[in-house]
Design an enzyme around this catalytic site. Structure first.
Site, PDB file in Angstrom:
ATOM      1  CG  ASP A  34      -2.039  -0.994   1.110  1.00 50.33           C
ATOM      2  OD1 ASP A  34      -2.141  -1.659   0.052  1.00 50.33           O
ATOM      3  OD2 ASP A  34      -2.817  -1.128   2.073  1.00 50.33           O
ATOM      4  CE1 TYR A  37      -3.210   1.950  -6.531  1.00 45.87           C
ATOM      5  CE2 TYR A  37      -3.671   3.424  -4.693  1.00 45.87           C
ATOM      6  CZ  TYR A  37      -4.007   2.909  -5.934  1.00 45.87           C
ATOM      7  OH  TYR A  37      -5.124   3.368  -6.564  1.00 45.87           O
ATOM      8  CG  ASP A  38      -1.119   4.931  -0.081  1.00 45.63           C
ATOM      9  OD1 ASP A  38      -2.074   4.704  -0.844  1.00 45.63           O
ATOM     10  OD2 ASP A  38      -1.131   4.609   1.121  1.00 45.63           O
ATOM     11  CB  SER A  83     -11.926   6.862  -2.191  1.00 44.64           C
ATOM     12  OG  SER A  83     -10.668   6.608  -1.663  1.00 44.64           O
ATOM     13  CG  LEU A  84     -12.098   8.130   3.544  1.00 42.18           C
ATOM     14  CD1 LEU A  84     -11.645   7.356   4.765  1.00 42.18           C
ATOM     15  CD2 LEU A  84     -12.975   9.313   3.972  1.00 42.18           C
ATOM     16  CD  GLU A 113     -15.557   6.955  12.716  1.00 41.44           C
ATOM     17  OE1 GLU A 113     -15.525   6.078  11.831  1.00 41.44           O
ATOM     18  OE2 GLU A 113     -16.462   7.789  12.816  1.00 41.44           O
ATOM     19  CE  LYS A 115      -8.341   4.494   5.142  1.00 45.36           C
ATOM     20  NZ  LYS A 115      -7.871   3.213   4.631  1.00 45.36           N
ATOM     21  CD  GLU A 170     -13.130  -1.117   5.660  1.00 41.67           C
ATOM     22  OE1 GLU A 170     -14.045  -0.402   5.195  1.00 41.67           O
ATOM     23  OE2 GLU A 170     -12.041  -1.258   5.087  1.00 41.67           O
ATOM     24  CE  LYS A 286     -15.729   8.553   9.103  1.00 39.58           C
ATOM     25  NZ  LYS A 286     -16.559   7.383   9.406  1.00 39.58           N
TER      26      LYS A 286
HETATM   27  P1  NAD Z   1      -8.861   4.228   1.522  1.00 42.48           P
HETATM   28  O1  NAD Z   1      -8.705   2.814   1.951  1.00 42.48           O
HETATM   29  O2  NAD Z   1      -7.679   5.097   1.678  1.00 42.48           O
HETATM   30  O3  NAD Z   1     -10.071   4.916   2.311  1.00 42.48           O
HETATM   31  C1  NAD Z   1     -11.458   4.688   2.111  1.00 42.48           C
HETATM   32  C2  NAD Z   1     -11.962   3.468   2.800  1.00 42.48           C
HETATM   33  O4  NAD Z   1     -11.620   3.468   4.179  1.00 42.48           O
HETATM   34  C3  NAD Z   1     -13.467   3.374   2.838  1.00 42.48           C
HETATM   35  O5  NAD Z   1     -13.991   2.941   1.624  1.00 42.48           O
HETATM   36  C4  NAD Z   1     -13.658   2.373   3.931  1.00 42.48           C
HETATM   37  O6  NAD Z   1     -13.631   1.104   3.343  1.00 42.48           O
HETATM   38  C5  NAD Z   1     -12.416   2.485   4.770  1.00 42.48           C
HETATM   39  N1  NAD Z   1     -12.625   2.772   6.195  1.00 42.48           N
HETATM   40  C6  NAD Z   1     -12.076   2.043   7.215  1.00 42.48           C
HETATM   41  N2  NAD Z   1     -12.427   2.516   8.391  1.00 42.48           N
HETATM   42  C7  NAD Z   1     -13.240   3.579   8.153  1.00 42.48           C
HETATM   43  C8  NAD Z   1     -13.943   4.483   8.995  1.00 42.48           C
HETATM   44  N3  NAD Z   1     -13.862   4.417  10.327  1.00 42.48           N
HETATM   45  N4  NAD Z   1     -14.685   5.446   8.415  1.00 42.48           N
HETATM   46  C9  NAD Z   1     -14.757   5.547   7.063  1.00 42.48           C
HETATM   47  N5  NAD Z   1     -14.118   4.710   6.207  1.00 42.48           N
HETATM   48  C10 NAD Z   1     -13.366   3.743   6.749  1.00 42.48           C
HETATM   49  O7  NAD Z   1      -9.323   4.336   0.074  1.00 42.48           O
HETATM   50  P2  NAD Z   1      -9.749   3.225  -0.939  1.00 42.48           P
HETATM   51  O8  NAD Z   1     -10.264   3.965  -2.106  1.00 42.48           O
HETATM   52  O9  NAD Z   1     -10.603   2.187  -0.314  1.00 42.48           O
HETATM   53  O10 NAD Z   1      -8.429   2.505  -1.325  1.00 42.48           O
HETATM   54  C11 NAD Z   1      -7.291   3.194  -1.667  1.00 42.48           C
HETATM   55  C12 NAD Z   1      -6.190   2.639  -0.815  1.00 42.48           C
HETATM   56  O11 NAD Z   1      -6.153   1.219  -0.978  1.00 42.48           O
HETATM   57  C13 NAD Z   1      -4.859   3.154  -1.258  1.00 42.48           C
HETATM   58  O12 NAD Z   1      -4.513   4.340  -0.573  1.00 42.48           O
HETATM   59  C14 NAD Z   1      -3.941   1.996  -0.929  1.00 42.48           C
HETATM   60  O13 NAD Z   1      -3.520   2.106   0.410  1.00 42.48           O
HETATM   61  C15 NAD Z   1      -4.850   0.802  -1.095  1.00 42.48           C
HETATM   62  N6  NAD Z   1      -4.620   0.193  -2.422  1.00 42.48           N
HETATM   63  C16 NAD Z   1      -3.553  -0.597  -2.537  1.00 42.48           C
HETATM   64  C17 NAD Z   1      -3.252  -1.178  -3.745  1.00 42.48           C
HETATM   65  C18 NAD Z   1      -2.061  -2.081  -3.830  1.00 42.48           C
HETATM   66  O14 NAD Z   1      -1.771  -2.559  -4.923  1.00 42.48           O
HETATM   67  N7  NAD Z   1      -1.374  -2.335  -2.731  1.00 42.48           N
HETATM   68  C19 NAD Z   1      -4.061  -0.943  -4.870  1.00 42.48           C
HETATM   69  C20 NAD Z   1      -5.167  -0.117  -4.726  1.00 42.48           C
HETATM   70  C21 NAD Z   1      -5.443   0.463  -3.493  1.00 42.48           C
END
Ligand code: NAD
Length: 327
Positions: A34, A37-38, A83-84, A113, A115, A170, A286
């Site tokens: 991750d 990716y980030d 997403s966030l 909260e 994550k 989640e 939030k």
């Molecule tokens: P994100 O995971 O950064 O954030 C959004 C998600 O957080 C929400 O959809 C929800 O599922 C989750 N979440 C968990 N606890 C929460 C809470 N208390 N309140 C609200 N939401 C909560 O964004 P994303 O769009 O789901 O995914 C992007 C992230 O996924 C990237 O930043 C990366 O870290 C990872 N990713 C990794 C790869 C890889 O190849 N390793 C590929 C794509 C995405």
């Protein structure tokens, strides 16, 4: 960087991120960490910001998740599941606070909260009964995984009140269950899951609910999709309401009156992140007032009233990406 060079780099980054997204969101089998990716996403965002004429509406920087799998029935979300935005340090959290304060009237307070690193789901209750569960999918359309979600013991099939409610949460696999599952997989000569997030997602996106039933999945609910309909005016009220209805919320959630309180919470969790029995990859901050949330609104990809602070990397980054990236 000159525009021509930037265009080449942007194209390369988009291609890589698309491929990583597909492996992560659709196949539940990530190709890179991750953090890698980030870092690539951040580079893309910075280049697109510096060269707005190269921005496109199909860039991974503005798209959520991945396409739903064909094998499942599709569910259109009434309210998009987005997403966030990310913050990687204290300054970026302060910048978020400044943007929020500049965008609304009155005092602002926040909720912090954990994550949870799992899979976002939407749970629909009609008359207090669980009738439908879906994945986030591409944010607008998800997969119908109702039968798999019914096997998650902490998801109530009936709420304490006969309400119509859309709940978001989640689903995750506790650390102990993940380790046990991978031991079993290895003993059976199968490839282990890369991490608990992929194990949870892979378990929920199976056609046979017996598989999900064996996986000891759990959930934390973190939002109400239709909070206005439910008469909710603040996020901390929504969390209490969900708990009263019998839904599982995270006990570490905290209402933080100021950004200084947010930073104290974040710094405390950077230290104790491994102290819980499930994976967390950051802190979600939030805006508490629903009215202020509405004023701030959304970008194409994420709400302007929330941000995910991502914990610093714990592992050493591999050099794979740098090799793939040489353009
Ligand atoms: P994100 O995971 O950064 O954030 C959004 C998600 O957080 C929400 O959809 C929800 O599922 C989750 N979440 C968990 N606890 C929460 C809470 N208390 N309140 C609200 N939401 C909560 O964004 P994303 O769009 O789901 O995914 C992007 C992230 O996924 C990237 O930043 C990366 O870290 C990872 N990713 C990794 C790869 C890889 O190849 N390793 C590929 C794509 C995405």
């Amino acid at each position: 960087m000159k525009q021509k060079e930037a265009a080449v780099r942007i194209e390369k980054l988009r291609e890589l991120l698309e491929s990583y997204n597909y492996h992560y969101h659709v196949l539940d089998a990530p190709k890179v960490s991750d953090d890698e990716y980030d870092a690539l996403m951040r580079e893309l965002l910075e280049l697109e910001q510096a060269h707005p004429q190269l921005q496109t509406s199909d860039s991974p920087s503005v798209r959520v998740g991945g396409a739903p799998l064909e094998q499942f029935e599709k569910v259109a979300h009434d309210t998009p599941m987005l997403s966030l935005g990310n913050a990687f340090n204290e300054q970026e959290l302060r910048d978020f606070d400044r943007r929020v304060q500049g965008g609304v009237e009155g005092e602002v307070s926040y909720n912090c909260e954990l994550k949870i690193d799992g899979l976002a789901v939407s749970l629909t209750y009609e008359d207090g009964r669980f009738v439908r569960g879906a994945t986030r999918g591409d944010g607008r359309v998800g997969e119908d995984i109702t039968n798999n979600l019914k096997t998650v013991g902490s998801i109530p099939l009936r709420l304490n009140e006969p309400v119509d409610l859309e709940v978001r949460g989640e689903v995750f696999m506790p650390q102990g269950s993940f380790e046990k599952l991978n031991e079993e997989k290895e003993a059976a000569g199968e490839a282990p899951f890369a991490n608990p997030r992929n194990a949870a997602a892979g378990s929920l996106r199976q056609l046979d609910p017996k598989i999900a039933a064996q996986r000891n999945l759990d959930i934390f609910c973190y939002a109400i999709g239709n909070d206005e309909a439910a008469g909710i005016t603040s996020h901390h009220e929504a969390l209490t309401y969900m708990k009263d209805l019998g839904l599982k919320t995270n006990p570490e959630n905290k209402h933080c009156p100021t950004i200084e309180d947010v930073l104290t919470y974040v710094n405390a969790w950077v230290e104790k992140r491994s102290g819980v029995q499930y994976e967390i990859d950051g802190i979600v901050v939030k805006v508490d007032s629903i009215a202020q949330q509405k004023t701030l609104g959304f970008t194409a990809k994420s709400p302007r009233w929330a941000i995910a602070y991502k914990f610093p990397a714990e592992e050493v980054v591999t050099t794979l990406t740098h090799i793939e990236l040489s353009v």
